[in-house]
Design a protein around this motif. Structure first.
Motif, PDB file in Angstrom:
ATOM      1  N   GLU A  68       0.827  -1.197   0.000  1.00 25.43           N
ATOM      2  CA  GLU A  68       0.000   0.000   0.000  1.00 25.43           C
ATOM      3  C   GLU A  68       0.869   1.257   0.000  1.00 25.43           C
ATOM      4  O   GLU A  68       0.558   2.234  -0.666  1.00 25.43           O
ATOM      5  N   ARG A  69       1.961   1.212   0.764  1.00 23.88           N
ATOM      6  CA  ARG A  69       2.863   2.368   0.786  1.00 23.88           C
ATOM      7  C   ARG A  69       3.492   2.585  -0.585  1.00 23.88           C
ATOM      8  O   ARG A  69       3.652   3.725  -1.039  1.00 23.88           O
ATOM      9  N   GLU A  70       3.850   1.480  -1.269  1.00 20.67           N
ATOM     10  CA  GLU A  70       4.444   1.621  -2.606  1.00 20.67           C
ATOM     11  C   GLU A  70       3.454   2.252  -3.572  1.00 20.67           C
ATOM     12  O   GLU A  70       3.821   3.063  -4.421  1.00 20.67           O
ATOM     13  N   LEU A  71       2.183   1.858  -3.459  1.00 27.00           N
ATOM     14  CA  LEU A  71       1.156   2.456  -4.317  1.00 27.00           C
ATOM     15  C   LEU A  71       1.046   3.954  -4.035  1.00 27.00           C
ATOM     16  O   LEU A  71       0.983   4.775  -4.962  1.00 27.00           O
ATOM     17  N   PHE A  72       1.024   4.329  -2.761  1.00 29.19           N
ATOM     18  CA  PHE A  72       0.962   5.741  -2.375  1.00 29.19           C
ATOM     19  C   PHE A  72       2.118   6.513  -3.002  1.00 29.19           C
ATOM     20  O   PHE A  72       1.935   7.597  -3.555  1.00 29.19           O
ATOM     21  N   ARG A  73       3.318   5.930  -2.942  1.00 30.87           N
ATOM     22  CA  ARG A  73       4.501   6.601  -3.500  1.00 30.87           C
ATOM     23  C   ARG A  73       4.400   6.736  -5.021  1.00 30.87           C
ATOM     24  O   ARG A  73       4.829   7.744  -5.586  1.00 30.87           O
ATOM     25  N   GLU A  74       3.841   5.717  -5.671  1.00 33.41           N
ATOM     26  CA  GLU A  74       3.638   5.804  -7.125  1.00 33.41           C
ATOM     27  C   GLU A  74       2.665   6.938  -7.453  1.00 33.41           C
ATOM     28  O   GLU A  74       2.875   7.710  -8.388  1.00 33.41           O
ATOM     29  N   LEU A  75       1.594   7.023  -6.673  1.00 34.63           N
ATOM     30  CA  LEU A  75       0.562   8.022  -6.953  1.00 34.63           C
ATOM     31  C   LEU A  75       1.079   9.445  -6.773  1.00 34.63           C
ATOM     32  O   LEU A  75       0.822  10.317  -7.611  1.00 34.63           O
ATOM     33  N   ILE A  76       1.826   9.696  -5.684  1.00 33.34           N
ATOM     34  CA  ILE A  76       2.253  11.083  -5.446  1.00 33.34           C
ATOM     35  C   ILE A  76       3.386  11.515  -6.380  1.00 33.34           C
ATOM     36  O   ILE A  76       3.739  12.688  -6.424  1.00 33.34           O
ATOM     37  N   ARG A  77       3.957  10.554  -7.135  1.00 38.15           N
ATOM     38  CA  ARG A  77       4.945  10.926  -8.160  1.00 38.15           C
ATOM     39  C   ARG A  77       4.270  11.510  -9.399  1.00 38.15           C
ATOM     40  O   ARG A  77       4.925  12.121 -10.240  1.00 38.15           O
ATOM     41  N   LEU A  78       2.965  11.243  -9.530  1.00 39.90           N
ATOM     42  CA  LEU A  78       2.245  11.707 -10.720  1.00 39.90           C
ATOM     43  C   LEU A  78       1.986  13.207 -10.642  1.00 39.90           C
ATOM     44  O   LEU A  78       1.813  13.773  -9.565  1.00 39.90           O
ATOM     45  N   ASN A  79       1.923  13.814 -11.813  1.00 35.89           N
ATOM     46  CA  ASN A  79       1.641  15.238 -11.911  1.00 35.89           C
ATOM     47  C   ASN A  79       0.277  15.560 -11.324  1.00 35.89           C
ATOM     48  O   ASN A  79      -0.715  14.924 -11.671  1.00 35.89           O
ATOM     49  N   GLY A  80       0.222  16.517 -10.430  1.00 33.86           N
ATOM     50  CA  GLY A  80      -1.070  16.957  -9.907  1.00 33.86           C
ATOM     51  C   GLY A  80      -1.690  16.058  -8.854  1.00 33.86           C
ATOM     52  O   GLY A  80      -2.830  16.272  -8.450  1.00 33.86           O
ATOM     53  N   VAL A  81      -0.966  15.028  -8.409  1.00 32.38           N
ATOM     54  CA  VAL A  81      -1.498  14.150  -7.366  1.00 32.38           C
ATOM     55  C   VAL A  81      -0.699  14.378  -6.085  1.00 32.38           C
ATOM     56  O   VAL A  81       0.474  14.041  -5.998  1.00 32.38           O
ATOM     57  N   GLY A  82      -1.356  14.968  -5.104  1.00 29.74           N
ATOM     58  CA  GLY A  82      -0.722  15.168  -3.801  1.00 29.74           C
ATOM     59  C   GLY A  82      -1.145  14.066  -2.849  1.00 29.74           C
ATOM     60  O   GLY A  82      -1.956  13.195  -3.198  1.00 29.74           O
ATOM     61  N   PRO A  83      -0.624  14.095  -1.624  1.00 30.57           N
ATOM     62  CA  PRO A  83      -0.975  13.068  -0.641  1.00 30.57           C
ATOM     63  C   PRO A  83      -2.480  12.958  -0.371  1.00 30.57           C
ATOM     64  O   PRO A  83      -3.008  11.864  -0.204  1.00 30.57           O
ATOM     65  N   LYS A  84      -3.183  14.107  -0.350  1.00 34.01           N
ATOM     66  CA  LYS A  84      -4.621  14.070  -0.041  1.00 34.01           C
ATOM     67  C   LYS A  84      -5.397  13.295  -1.110  1.00 34.01           C
ATOM     68  O   LYS A  84      -6.243  12.457  -0.792  1.00 34.01           O
ATOM     69  N   LEU A  85      -5.116  13.574  -2.377  1.00 32.91           N
ATOM     70  CA  LEU A  85      -5.797  12.865  -3.460  1.00 32.91           C
ATOM     71  C   LEU A  85      -5.394  11.391  -3.485  1.00 32.91           C
ATOM     72  O   LEU A  85      -6.225  10.507  -3.708  1.00 32.91           O
ATOM     73  N   ALA A  86      -4.114  11.118  -3.224  1.00 32.31           N
ATOM     74  CA  ALA A  86      -3.646   9.722  -3.187  1.00 32.31           C
ATOM     75  C   ALA A  86      -4.384   8.940  -2.107  1.00 32.31           C
ATOM     76  O   ALA A  86      -4.828   7.803  -2.327  1.00 32.31           O
ATOM     77  N   LEU A  87      -4.568   9.554  -0.923  1.00 32.27           N
ATOM     78  CA  LEU A  87      -5.299   8.873   0.161  1.00 32.27           C
ATOM     79  C   LEU A  87      -6.759   8.670  -0.207  1.00 32.27           C
ATOM     80  O   LEU A  87      -7.351   7.647   0.127  1.00 32.27           O
ATOM     81  N   ALA A  88      -7.347   9.660  -0.890  1.00 31.87           N
ATOM     82  CA  ALA A  88      -8.749   9.527  -1.315  1.00 31.87           C
ATOM     83  C   ALA A  88      -8.898   8.352  -2.283  1.00 31.87           C
ATOM     84  O   ALA A  88      -9.825   7.542  -2.170  1.00 31.87           O
ATOM     85  N   LEU A  89      -7.976   8.236  -3.237  1.00 34.42           N
ATOM     86  CA  LEU A  89      -8.010   7.123  -4.197  1.00 34.42           C
ATOM     87  C   LEU A  89      -7.876   5.785  -3.479  1.00 34.42           C
ATOM     88  O   LEU A  89      -8.594   4.821  -3.760  1.00 34.42           O
ATOM     89  N   MET A  90      -6.948   5.724  -2.518  1.00 28.96           N
ATOM     90  CA  MET A  90      -6.695   4.472  -1.806  1.00 28.96           C
ATOM     91  C   MET A  90      -7.783   4.154  -0.787  1.00 28.96           C
ATOM     92  O   MET A  90      -7.939   3.012  -0.376  1.00 28.96           O
ATOM     93  N   SER A  91      -8.538   5.176  -0.372  1.00 24.39           N
ATOM     94  CA  SER A  91      -9.636   4.944   0.558  1.00 24.39           C
ATOM     95  C   SER A  91     -10.861   4.411  -0.177  1.00 24.39           C
ATOM     96  O   SER A  91     -11.621   3.618   0.359  1.00 24.39           O
ATOM     97  N   GLY A  92     -11.039   4.876  -1.407  1.00 22.35           N
ATOM     98  CA  GLY A  92     -12.200   4.439  -2.186  1.00 22.35           C
ATOM     99  C   GLY A  92     -12.014   3.094  -2.858  1.00 22.35           C
ATOM    100  O   GLY A  92     -12.977   2.393  -3.142  1.00 22.35           O
ATOM    101  N   LEU A  93     -10.754   2.726  -3.123  1.00 22.49           N
ATOM    102  CA  LEU A  93     -10.477   1.486  -3.859  1.00 22.49           C
ATOM    103  C   LEU A  93      -9.334   0.717  -3.204  1.00 22.49           C
ATOM    104  O   LEU A  93      -8.337   1.320  -2.805  1.00 22.49           O
TER     105      LEU A  93
END
Length: 201
Positions: A68-93
């Motif tokens: 899960e941490r690796e996924l979070f790190r992948e997400l926040i490397r993307l343009n326009g994706v901060g920690p808050k959006l990454a957590l929202a994505l991981m909370s919903g799915l």
């Protein structure tokens, strides 16, 4: 870098918790998929963590599994994706649900996550497709089975669930409707959040 914390779960106010380690309380923000798997307050717990350093704060994010941490790190490397959006994505799915979304290029599921519009969803799917090829062969996270715990006041559980959904970016009215549709006597806030998110996403 703080990569792992092991201590006693001192407080749980979704999506935040406090981990007591030898009298020092670490405030950690977690996705709902991690929250569902946490033990009761007072029990020992280990979290894999990621530290984000900003000018105005040092923020710790915690995850039940390294994957899960690796996924979070992948997400926040993307343009326009901060920690808050990454957590929202991981909370919903769940991790595997998100991987399946990317494989199927499924924008309709992603746009139900707060903060994700159609253009953002399309961009995320394109950018994640190559990154996720390595994830396809990784073992799946076990299906979560959450047993509701007794002794939780329904009103408190409802309030905690509402606060967590609003913190994830849902509008108060949406959060209230979602919680009202799933509440039952004796349900913990974690179970209410899980059911409400399932109904919304």
């Amino acid at each position: 870098m703080i990569g792992r914390l092991r201590g006693t779960l001192a407080e749980k106010q979704p999506p935040h918790l406090i981990l007591d380690i030898n009298g020092l309380g670490y405030e950690v923000e977690v996705p709902m998929t991690t929250l569902y798997r946490l033990p009761s307050v007072g029990e020992p717990v280990t979290l894999h963590t990621h530290l984000v350093v900003r000018e105005d704060a040092h923020l710790l994010y915690g995850f039940f599994e390294k994957r899960e941490r690796e996924l979070f790190r992948e997400l926040i490397r993307l343009n326009g994706v901060g920690p808050k959006l990454a957590l929202a994505l991981m909370s919903g799915l769940e991790v595997d649900e998100l991987v399946r979304c990317v494989q199927a290029q499924d924008t309709s599921t992603l746009v139900k996550i707060p903060g994700v519009g159609k253009k953002t969803a399309e961009r995320l799917l394109v950018e994640l497709k190559d990154r996720f090829k390595a994830w396809e062969s990784m073992p799946a996270i076990a299906t979560l089975v959450v047993e509701p715990r007794g002794g939780v006041a329904v009103s408190t559980a409802e309030n905690d669930a509402l606060s967590a959904l609003v913190a994830l970016g849902f509008k108060p009215q949406e959060a209230s409707r979602a919680v009202s549709s799933v509440k039952e006597d004796g349900l913990s806030s974690e179970e209410m959040i899980r059911r409400a998110l399932k109904g919304m996403v």
